[in-house]
Write a protein that holds these residues in place. Sequence first.
Motif, PDB file in Angstrom:
ATOM      1  N   VAL A 184       0.774  -1.205  -0.103  1.00  0.00           N
ATOM      2  CA  VAL A 184       0.017  -0.016  -0.218  1.00  0.00           C
ATOM      3  C   VAL A 184       0.384   1.214   0.024  1.00  0.00           C
ATOM      4  N   GLY A 185       1.970   1.078   0.824  1.00  0.00           N
ATOM      5  CA  GLY A 185       2.985   2.190   0.682  1.00  0.00           C
ATOM      6  C   GLY A 185       3.567   2.219  -0.868  1.00  0.00           C
ATOM      7  N   SER A 186       3.702   1.887  -1.402  1.00  0.00           N
ATOM      8  CA  SER A 186       4.449   1.977  -2.820  1.00  0.00           C
ATOM      9  C   SER A 186       3.677   2.580  -3.288  1.00  0.00           C
ATOM     10  N   LEU A 187       2.395   1.704  -3.653  1.00  0.00           N
ATOM     11  CA  LEU A 187       0.922   2.326  -4.387  1.00  0.00           C
ATOM     12  C   LEU A 187       0.993   4.007  -4.494  1.00  0.00           C
ATOM     13  N   LYS A 188       0.248   4.367  -2.693  1.00  0.00           N
ATOM     14  CA  LYS A 188       0.146   5.401  -2.428  1.00  0.00           C
ATOM     15  C   LYS A 188       1.046   6.379  -2.909  1.00  0.00           C
ATOM     16  N   ALA A 189       2.848   6.325  -2.620  1.00  0.00           N
ATOM     17  CA  ALA A 189       3.645   7.088  -3.393  1.00  0.00           C
ATOM     18  C   ALA A 189       3.891   7.350  -4.780  1.00  0.00           C
ATOM     19  N   LEU A 190       3.638   6.436  -5.711  1.00  0.00           N
ATOM     20  CA  LEU A 190       2.962   5.989  -6.629  1.00  0.00           C
ATOM     21  C   LEU A 190       1.930   6.947  -7.478  1.00  0.00           C
ATOM     22  N   ALA A 191       1.056   6.620  -6.524  1.00  0.00           N
ATOM     23  CA  ALA A 191      -0.142   7.554  -6.828  1.00  0.00           C
ATOM     24  C   ALA A 191       0.128   8.926  -7.271  1.00  0.00           C
ATOM     25  N   GLU A 192       1.165   9.814  -6.238  1.00  0.00           N
ATOM     26  CA  GLU A 192       1.407  10.916  -5.668  1.00  0.00           C
ATOM     27  C   GLU A 192       1.914  10.773  -7.068  1.00  0.00           C
ATOM     28  N   VAL A 193       3.226  10.180  -7.279  1.00  0.00           N
ATOM     29  CA  VAL A 193       3.583  11.329  -8.554  1.00  0.00           C
ATOM     30  C   VAL A 193       2.470  10.577  -9.771  1.00  0.00           C
ATOM     31  N   ALA A 194       2.023  10.111 -10.187  1.00  0.00           N
ATOM     32  CA  ALA A 194       1.061   9.882 -11.100  1.00  0.00           C
ATOM     33  C   ALA A 194      -0.037  11.010 -11.465  1.00  0.00           C
ATOM     34  N   ARG A 195      -0.156  11.803 -10.165  1.00  0.00           N
ATOM     35  CA  ARG A 195      -0.856  12.428 -10.073  1.00  0.00           C
ATOM     36  C   ARG A 195      -0.201  14.160 -10.820  1.00  0.00           C
ATOM     37  N   ARG A 196       0.660  14.106  -9.787  1.00  0.00           N
ATOM     38  CA  ARG A 196       1.763  15.110 -10.764  1.00  0.00           C
ATOM     39  C   ARG A 196       1.393  15.684 -11.768  1.00  0.00           C
ATOM     40  N   HIS A 197       2.076  14.487 -12.526  1.00  0.00           N
ATOM     41  CA  HIS A 197       2.136  14.209 -13.578  1.00  0.00           C
ATOM     42  C   HIS A 197       0.857  13.910 -14.681  1.00  0.00           C
ATOM     43  N   LYS A 198      -0.364  13.619 -14.216  1.00  0.00           N
ATOM     44  CA  LYS A 198      -0.442  13.494 -14.848  1.00  0.00           C
ATOM     45  C   LYS A 198      -1.261  11.773 -15.800  1.00  0.00           C
ATOM     46  N   LEU A 199      -0.272  11.327 -15.407  1.00  0.00           N
ATOM     47  CA  LEU A 199       0.092   9.827 -16.354  1.00  0.00           C
ATOM     48  C   LEU A 199      -1.190   8.596 -16.473  1.00  0.00           C
ATOM     49  N   ILE A 200      -1.434   8.608 -17.570  1.00  0.00           N
ATOM     50  CA  ILE A 200      -2.356   7.164 -17.022  1.00  0.00           C
ATOM     51  C   ILE A 200      -1.864   5.909 -16.979  1.00  0.00           C
ATOM     52  N   ILE A 201      -2.559   5.054 -16.076  1.00  0.00           N
ATOM     53  CA  ILE A 201      -1.564   4.472 -16.166  1.00  0.00           C
ATOM     54  C   ILE A 201      -2.411   2.863 -15.901  1.00  0.00           C
ATOM     55  N   VAL A 202      -2.034   2.173 -16.565  1.00  0.00           N
ATOM     56  CA  VAL A 202      -2.469   0.977 -16.803  1.00  0.00           C
ATOM     57  C   VAL A 202      -2.529  -0.293 -16.059  1.00  0.00           C
ATOM     58  N   ALA A 203      -3.069  -0.707 -15.170  1.00  0.00           N
ATOM     59  CA  ALA A 203      -2.460  -1.473 -13.971  1.00  0.00           C
ATOM     60  C   ALA A 203      -3.178  -2.587 -14.071  1.00  0.00           C
ATOM     61  N   ASP A 204      -2.190  -3.177 -14.805  1.00  0.00           N
ATOM     62  CA  ASP A 204      -2.446  -4.700 -15.675  1.00  0.00           C
ATOM     63  C   ASP A 204      -2.220  -5.511 -14.252  1.00  0.00           C
ATOM     64  N   GLU A 205      -4.386  -5.453 -13.651  1.00  0.00           N
ATOM     65  CA  GLU A 205      -3.418  -6.693 -12.383  1.00  0.00           C
ATOM     66  C   GLU A 205      -4.278  -7.971 -12.931  1.00  0.00           C
ATOM     67  N   ILE A 206      -4.291  -8.584 -13.692  1.00  0.00           N
ATOM     68  CA  ILE A 206      -4.887 -10.136 -14.705  1.00  0.00           C
ATOM     69  C   ILE A 206      -3.767 -11.236 -13.010  1.00  0.00           C
ATOM     70  N   TYR A 207      -3.283 -11.333 -12.036  1.00  0.00           N
ATOM     71  CA  TYR A 207      -2.814 -11.896 -11.547  1.00  0.00           C
ATOM     72  C   TYR A 207      -3.486 -11.404 -10.118  1.00  0.00           C
ATOM     73  N   ALA A 208      -4.193 -10.886  -9.551  1.00  0.00           N
ATOM     74  CA  ALA A 208      -4.541  -9.869  -8.418  1.00  0.00           C
ATOM     75  C   ALA A 208      -5.175 -11.488  -7.842  1.00  0.00           C
ATOM     76  N   GLU A 209      -6.543 -12.385  -8.507  1.00  0.00           N
ATOM     77  CA  GLU A 209      -6.469 -13.112  -7.257  1.00  0.00           C
ATOM     78  C   GLU A 209      -5.580 -14.572  -7.137  1.00  0.00           C
ATOM     79  N   THR A 210      -4.317 -14.199  -7.532  1.00  0.00           N
ATOM     80  CA  THR A 210      -3.777 -15.972  -7.586  1.00  0.00           C
ATOM     81  C   THR A 210      -2.549 -15.192  -6.431  1.00  0.00           C
ATOM     82  N   THR A 211      -2.474 -13.575  -5.833  1.00  0.00           N
ATOM     83  CA  THR A 211      -1.861 -13.152  -4.695  1.00  0.00           C
ATOM     84  C   THR A 211      -1.833 -14.427  -3.165  1.00  0.00           C
ATOM     85  N   PHE A 212      -0.729 -15.116  -3.450  1.00  0.00           N
ATOM     86  CA  PHE A 212      -0.967 -15.705  -2.154  1.00  0.00           C
ATOM     87  C   PHE A 212      -1.370 -15.535  -0.537  1.00  0.00           C
ATOM     88  N   SER A 213      -1.457 -14.158  -0.274  1.00  0.00           N
ATOM     89  CA  SER A 213      -1.891 -14.004   1.003  1.00  0.00           C
ATOM     90  C   SER A 213      -3.142 -13.477   1.097  1.00  0.00           C
TER      91      SER A 213
END
Length: 425
Positions: A184-213
């Motif tokens: 979560v900490g890294s996502l928040k920090a990346l989000a802040e940079v992305a917002r500052r530079h108005k990036l369009i980010i494709v979050a490729d989460e095709i493996y999300a549901e396989t997260t072991f935890s």
Amino acid sequence: MFELDQLSPSVRSLKPSATLKINEESNQLIAQGKSVIKLGLGQSPFPVPEVVVESLQAAAREKDYLPVKGLQSLRATVADYYKRQTGLGYTSDSVLIGPGSKELLFNLQMACQSDLLIPTPSWVSYAPQAHLLGRKVSYLQVSAENRWQVQPEQLDQYCQENPARTRLLILNYPSNPTGCSYDVGSLKALAEVARRHKLIIVADEIYAETTFSGEFHSLAEFYPEGTVISSGLSKWCGAGGWRLGLMAFPEELRPLQDAMAVIASETFTSISAPTQYAAITAFTPSSAIDAYLDASRKVLKEIAGYMVSRLRNCQLEMEAPEGGFYLFVNFQKWRDALAHKGIESDEALCQRILDEAGVAMLPGSDFGMRPEQLYTRIAYVDFDGSQALSAAGTGITENFMEEYCPRLVKACDALSQWLGDREEV
Ligand code: PMP
Ligand code: GLU
């Protein structure tokens, strides 16, 4: 009749996708009677959940073309799924269904007038898709020391140094090829940079549901206005061949989504109707889906732990994965012994291991690494997923690997033996 120079320039230099090529090569060797352990193509080893198969059977008579953006009830179900996962206000209008996320990723690049920014290493097809469209690709080199994560400062610096370009960044987590993810900490920090530079980010989460935890967070939670979530049925639902992909867009990116729907209307129209009806069951919460996901995560976690420990014992280096079914393995410690045998590139390494140890895997250069860095990607999927799933349902036993994943045990033995032979030189 047709000369090579008649091919369109953007296609002329393209090679077949590495993931699909290694699978065909492995199958050919097997057809010739050779023994090959297939750790090349990253295909889910698990069967499609029975409830989803039953829904497909029940929908077999659905024969009409469906709406270009996807079946309304499926889009609503997917929106609810992402609402639960992210807490954001997705509606059916936010969702686009397509023939695999691969095609949607291509269409998104086509619709968005922008060069492409991706981390190195990344999945094999992002850059070739950009090249097909005549787009430039810029790379953010990430490192094992940082668990292969894009660093916010690095992204910020890139954006500052390249202020003129609209920027489309693809972030994939858990990652193919490394299995690493973002907290979560890294996502928040990346989000802040992305917002500052108005990036369009494709979050490729095709493996999300396989997260072991079982615990997963999306970048969309922290940068909703600029994030497109990309996913599908291929990985967590064992249905790569069903070809159902999807994207979820924020209101702010609706014009991009609409343009992609126009592309769809002029190219594939809509995807197979029975598959879309069946996918409603896959995205609707149920105890059957929960049990399936729980068991598949247990299996993948067990295998990952086993493989990491066995391969590290052979002086191979890798980050322990958090999800997906990949290991990104470095052979640097064997550099001299391998060079002695005439192996100086990752491609030569994979070829020799395939020929001499019967283990198929992919070179790191297919994912953007330099050949002399000697990385390989291992997809730990060569086992009977049905048997492993039912065994995991009652808990993982001590000799689970030997009993249910003997080919993966054999792959570790073969690699260890092959490297041991190098040592004797
Ligand atoms: N993204 C990543 C990271 C992948 O590994 C894959 C491979 N299947 C895809 C996207 C495309 O998947 P599909 O087209 O089956 O949805
Ligand atoms: N994504 C899988 C892989 O990386 C295979 C399917 C594909 O590349 O389209 O091996």
